[in-house]
Motif scaffolding. Structure first.
Motif, PDB file in Angstrom:
ATOM      1  N   SER A   1     -10.888   0.190   7.891  1.00 38.12           N
ATOM      2  CA  SER A   1      -9.872  -0.222   8.859  1.00 38.12           C
ATOM      3  C   SER A   1      -9.231   0.935   9.611  1.00 38.12           C
ATOM      4  CB  SER A   1      -8.822  -1.092   8.196  1.00 38.12           C
ATOM      5  OG  SER A   1      -8.155  -0.346   7.215  1.00 38.12           O
TER       6      SER A   1
ATOM      7  N   SER B   1      -3.744 -11.140   2.208  1.00 39.60           N
ATOM      8  CA  SER B   1      -4.621 -10.511   3.201  1.00 39.60           C
ATOM      9  C   SER B   1      -6.100 -10.651   2.878  1.00 39.60           C
ATOM     10  CB  SER B   1      -4.293  -9.014   3.291  1.00 39.60           C
ATOM     11  OG  SER B   1      -4.478  -8.408   2.029  1.00 39.60           O
TER      12      SER B   1
ATOM     13  N   CYS C   1       0.882  -0.174   9.091  1.00 35.50           N
ATOM     14  CA  CYS C   1      -0.461  -0.471   8.614  1.00 35.50           C
ATOM     15  C   CYS C   1      -0.927   0.542   7.561  1.00 35.50           C
ATOM     16  CB  CYS C   1      -1.414  -0.460   9.790  1.00 35.50           C
ATOM     17  SG  CYS C   1      -3.072  -0.870   9.285  1.00 35.50           S
TER      18      CYS C   1
ATOM     19  N   ASP D   1       0.835  -1.201   0.000  1.00 33.01           N
ATOM     20  CA  ASP D   1       0.000   0.000   0.000  1.00 33.01           C
ATOM     21  C   ASP D   1       0.877   1.260   0.000  1.00 33.01           C
ATOM     22  OD1 ASP D   1      -2.880   0.943   0.527  1.00 33.01           O
ATOM     23  OD2 ASP D   1      -1.644   2.110   1.900  1.00 33.01           O
TER      24      ASP D   1
ATOM     25  N   ASN E   1      -3.392  -5.050  13.916  1.00 27.12           N
ATOM     26  CA  ASN E   1      -3.883  -4.054  12.971  1.00 27.12           C
ATOM     27  C   ASN E   1      -3.426  -2.690  13.452  1.00 27.12           C
ATOM     28  OD1 ASN E   1      -7.007  -5.804  12.821  1.00 27.12           O
ATOM     29  ND2 ASN E   1      -5.315  -5.927  11.395  1.00 27.12           N
TER      30      ASN E   1
ATOM     31  N   ASN F   1      -1.572  -4.734   5.003  1.00 27.20           N
ATOM     32  CA  ASN F   1      -2.965  -4.940   5.392  1.00 27.20           C
ATOM     33  C   ASN F   1      -3.074  -5.694   6.716  1.00 27.20           C
ATOM     34  OD1 ASN F   1      -4.146  -3.584   3.340  1.00 27.20           O
ATOM     35  ND2 ASN F   1      -4.849  -5.383   2.214  1.00 27.20           N
TER      36      ASN F   1
ATOM     37  N   ILE G   1     -12.704  -5.271   7.631  1.00 25.86           N
ATOM     38  CA  ILE G   1     -12.332  -5.285   6.210  1.00 25.86           C
ATOM     39  C   ILE G   1     -13.479  -4.700   5.396  1.00 25.86           C
ATOM     40  CG2 ILE G   1     -11.674  -6.649   4.200  1.00 25.86           C
ATOM     41  CD1 ILE G   1     -10.746  -8.841   6.009  1.00 25.86           C
TER      42      ILE G   1
ATOM     43  N   ALA H   1      -0.756  -6.016   0.241  1.00 20.79           N
ATOM     44  CA  ALA H   1      -1.840  -5.038   0.083  1.00 20.79           C
ATOM     45  C   ALA H   1      -1.978  -4.622  -1.384  1.00 20.79           C
ATOM     46  CB  ALA H   1      -1.545  -3.819   0.952  1.00 20.79           C
TER      47      ALA H   1
ATOM     48  N   SER I   1      -8.742  -3.405  -2.220  1.00 21.15           N
ATOM     49  CA  SER I   1      -9.368  -4.662  -1.797  1.00 21.15           C
ATOM     50  C   SER I   1      -9.804  -5.513  -2.968  1.00 21.15           C
ATOM     51  CB  SER I   1     -10.576  -4.394  -0.892  1.00 21.15           C
ATOM     52  OG  SER I   1     -10.149  -3.881   0.321  1.00 21.15           O
TER      53      SER I   1
ATOM     54  N   TRP J   1      -5.365  -0.093  -1.099  1.00 19.96           N
ATOM     55  CA  TRP J   1      -6.691   0.243  -0.587  1.00 19.96           C
ATOM     56  C   TRP J   1      -7.805  -0.145  -1.553  1.00 19.96           C
ATOM     57  CZ3 TRP J   1      -6.488   1.500   4.359  1.00 19.96           C
ATOM     58  CH2 TRP J   1      -7.608   2.049   4.978  1.00 19.96           C
TER      59      TRP J   1
END
Ligand SMILES: Nc1ncnc2c1ncn2[C@@H]1O[C@H](COP(=O)(O)OP(=O)(O)O)[C@@H](O)[C@H]1O
Ligand SMILES: [Mg+2]
Lengths: 358, 383
Positions: free
Chosen positions: B242, B134, B322, B68, B372, B356, B262, B162, B167, B165
């Protein structure tokens, strides 16, 4: 005319690389802004609810009051950082892009501009030479005479210098615009500098030129400059120009809005005007007033113009960020003040005051 | 032991890896690396990059994954960039392993990764670095089965891969292989020294609730109401994400750990999926943080690692931070890396990524936990 010896291949590769990185940055900048806005919205909603809950449970009034004050403050801070985050990222990408383009245009234009002088000299020499011929051989052979008529030699002799002159004016203008773009986007904005405020305003106006010009539906907006005698001012020039830009763009918006309801003739009789006045308040600070005879705003709007995201404009047109950022730039970054006076339907004035030394 | 780092922010894969390799070659001056970790933004041509690394360093045991955001001692914090750290040593044994198909059988996948990597070690394993998927399997489950395969005594460090962002899909790397749904690991044995630090910076706020219905990492009800309602009370109509994790409180102390949501599991019944398991009957509270708290925690994490370092001075650092921290820090994210650097007396070759989900023990040589919202510093060096 000499030219620098740089390996064009290497230069092009370097440029392509910078271009790739910049493009990626811009792509990401938008996604990041959206995400940040959403994160901040969530936080705002969270804090509001917590404040609300604190209000509901009446345990210790004083403590609660204090806590909710703190939370309100946190909320305000949050809104402000959000504004800064979103804008900083957008502006820095844009600034870099503008500075990059200006830089790229600058070289070829200077090349043309520099060589135009030579072309002008050569052309003049050639014309003089032809004239010399003509005076020594007033009666040329028929072949030359026919050719001279065919190419309209007489016209060329008068027109060529004129064309070259206007080309020179053209390149001068491009150079000026490039200079303004560089001036405006000043990548050295992180630095505090002493500058001529009038130069900044003029650069900004030049960039907005296309919006001030004559249009089929409305005559041009008159810009009246009453510049006083100002000392150099210590400031972040890039940021200050951004504030001028925001205020001037709003003035143009306000004028355009009135003009949607007026005919070309009506506008010509009562022209749209932006007046810029500068003066020294006392030896320690300067005043810059920017006013327009546009739509104006009611008291209720005036009270909120410095709020982030407050806008009365259509979605996609207004962001509601211009004035809040300008306010921040002028008050926080420069220790000055920004005031707004407006009469609905008549006029609006923004008055900037900033100290000469910071 | 020699460490070298390369980092490039050129979005073009070919140029980026060329730059990274050139930087590393300069540091190594001919030494051949034994191990390496590669952190790459999601949009690169990963297969091309891996082939180039293996071609340059035929002896390397390489793992890696998508990120990320990336950071290193070369460029500091960057996005859409590529960074590689390599390890050289004659005495330390470094091996890599890869487990595939986590969502089908998490135990089998983790065990096969460990078995593959463990084969060539003569001495006790000192520690493990892992960069698991993840999005397909609960991070806590992966970690549990890795612990089982390795033995609880072996500390594990790392982060979940990751994808900026989105997903959608994340990738894990092993030598020249690009996988999803997989768990790559590196194992270290021999005379290598290490210590770590871990800190977060989030604080509980608002009304506590009790989890009344949950199944592993899906929470259905809090205080007998849909879990989503608990979030919506605070976040309005915006979906849980998150950066707003739940604090889970110990039964009878005031300590808490975090579980980040998530996404919504089932909108009709209001259930939410978390990065990690949430036991029924846990007391939970929503949490929030500020820029300053996050940045203070990054510094604290590195400080802690330094205080615990067993040798003279560390020779390199790895960071796992994170993605939610980056999300909240926005344009201040670069400061996180700078904060971590602040505590170091000399500049170290370092490298890390935004994850993640983070992996590290709570205490030095303690059992490993899944985290996290956390910043993990891992310091490395030779005896
Ligand atoms: N010169 C002006 N005349 C009339 N209204 C103005 C003027 N300048 C600002 N405003 C009002 O202030 C609001 C906020 O301005 P701004 O922060 O620049 O956001 P935006 O221009 O994107 O709407 C505008 O929507 C407009 O209603
Ligand atoms: Mg505006």
């Amino acid at each position: 005319m000499s030219s620098d010896v740089i390996d064009p291949q290497v230069e092009v590769q370097q440029l392509e690389r910078e271009n790739r990185i910049l493009k990626k940055k811009l792509e990401r900048s938008n996604a990041n802004c959206l995400n940040l806005e959403e994160t901040a919205q969530k936080k705002e909603s969270l804090l509001r609810q917590v404040i609300h809950e604190l209000g509901e449970s009446k345990e210790s009034e004083a403590l609660l009051e204090k806590q909710s004050c703190e939370l309100e403050q946190a909320l305000k801070d949050l809104k402000r950082t959000q504004t800064q985050l979103v804008q900083a990222e957008k502006m820095s990408s844009l600034g870099q892009l503008v500075a990059g383009i200006a830089h790229e245009i600058n070289n070829p234009v200077n090349f043309i501009h520099g060589n135009l002088n030579h072309v002008q000299d050569y052309a003049q020499n050639l014309l003089d030479f032809v004239q010399l011929y003509q005076s020594h051989y007033p009666n040329p052979t028929p072949e030359i005479q026919i050719e001279a008529e065919e190419i309209d030699l007489e016209f060329i002799q008068t027109d060529l210098p004129k064309i070259l002159d206007s080309m020179k004016m053209g390149t001068d203008r491009i150079r000026q615009i490039v200079l303004s773009l560089r001036n405006f986007s000043r990548m050295d904005e992180a630095e505090f500098k002493t500058v001529d405020i009038h130069e900044g305003i003029d650069s900004t106006l030049l960039i907005l030129q296309h919006r001030l010009k004559d249009k089929p539906e409305s005559p041009s907006i008159q810009v009246i400059r009453n510049y006083g005698d100002l000392p150099l001012v210590a400031c972040y020039p890039g940021q200050l120009n951004q504030a001028f830009m925001n205020i001037l763009a709003n003035a143009i918006d306000a004028l355009e809005e009135v003009n949607t309801k007026r005919t070309y003739e009506e506008i010509r009789e009562n022209p749209s005007q932006i007046t810029i006045e500068t003066s020294l308040v006392d030896s320690t600070s300067v005043k810059i007033s920017i006013s327009d005879n546009g739509i104006g705003m009611p008291e209720s709007v005036q009270q909120r113009i410095f709020d982030p995201f407050f806008t009365t404009k259509a979605v996609g047109k207004g962001t509601g960020m211009g004035m809040s950022i300008s306010h921040q730039i002028i008050t926080e970054k420069h220790g000055g003040r920004l005031d707004c006076f407006s009469t609905p339907g008549k006029r609006t004035e923004f008055m900037i005051q900033i100290p000469v030394h910071h | 032991m020699l460490f070298a780092v390369g980092h490039s922010n050129d979005p073009d894969s070919q140029t980026a890896i060329s730059e990274v390799l050139a930087q590393i070659h300069t540091t190594l001056a001919g030494t051949s690396p034994k191990g390496g970790v590669l952190f790459a933004a999601i949009d690169f041509d990963h297969a091309l990059i891996l082939h180039r690394v293996i071609k340059a360093f035929p002896d390397i045991n390489l793992i890696g994954g998508t990120t990320d955001g990336e950071m290193s001692s070369v460029l500091g914090f960057e996005q859409d960039s590529l960074t590689l750290m390599v390890f050289c040593s004659d005495e330390v044994t470094i091996t890599a392993g890869m487990g595939r198909g986590l969502s089908k059988d998490v135990t089998a996948a983790s065990h096969s990764a460990v078995q593959q990597a463990k084969a060539n070690h003569k001495e006790d394993i000192q520690f493990c670095i892992s960069l698991p998927e993840s999005l397909t399997t609960s991070g806590a489950l992966i970690l549990d089965s890795l612990k089982q395969a390795l033995g609880a005594r072996v500390p594990i460090f790392g982060g979940l891969t990751a994808d900026q962002w989105r997903s959608e899909q994340t990738y894990q790397f092993f030598q020249t292989e690009v996988c999803s749904d997989a768990v790559p690991i590196l194992l270290f044995s021999g005379p290598i020294l290490f210590s770590h630090g871990i800190a977060s910076g989030w604080q509980p706020i608002g009304k506590p609730g009790r989890v009344t219905k949950a199944e592993s990492n899906v929470v259905y009800e809090i205080d007998d109401q849909p879990a989503l309602a608990f979030y919506q009370r605070y976040l309005g109509d915006l979906p849980p994400s998150s950066e707003y994790p739940l604090a889970l409180f110990d039964a009878d102390s005031n300590r808490y750990y975090m579980r980040a949501p998530i996404e919504i599991h089932d909108a009709t019944i209001g259930s939410i999926i978390f990065f990690g398991d949430v036991p029924v009957q846990s007391m939970v509270q929503i949490t929030e943080t500020t820029h300053d708290n996050i940045l203070a925690a990054s510094r604290q994490s590195t400080q802690q690692a330094l205080e615990n370092y067993p040798g003279q001075a560390p020779a390199a650092a790895l960071f796992f931070s994170c993605a939610s921290r980056r999300q909240i820090l926005g344009s201040r994210t670069g400061e996180e890396y700078e904060q971590a650097q602040h505590c170091l007396t000399q500049p170290l070759p370092s490298c890390g990524f935004y994850t993640n989900g983070e992996i590290a023990p709570l205490q030095q040589h303690g059992t490993t936990y899944f985290h996290n919202e956390t910043f993990i510093t891992l310091l490395l060096g030779a005896e």
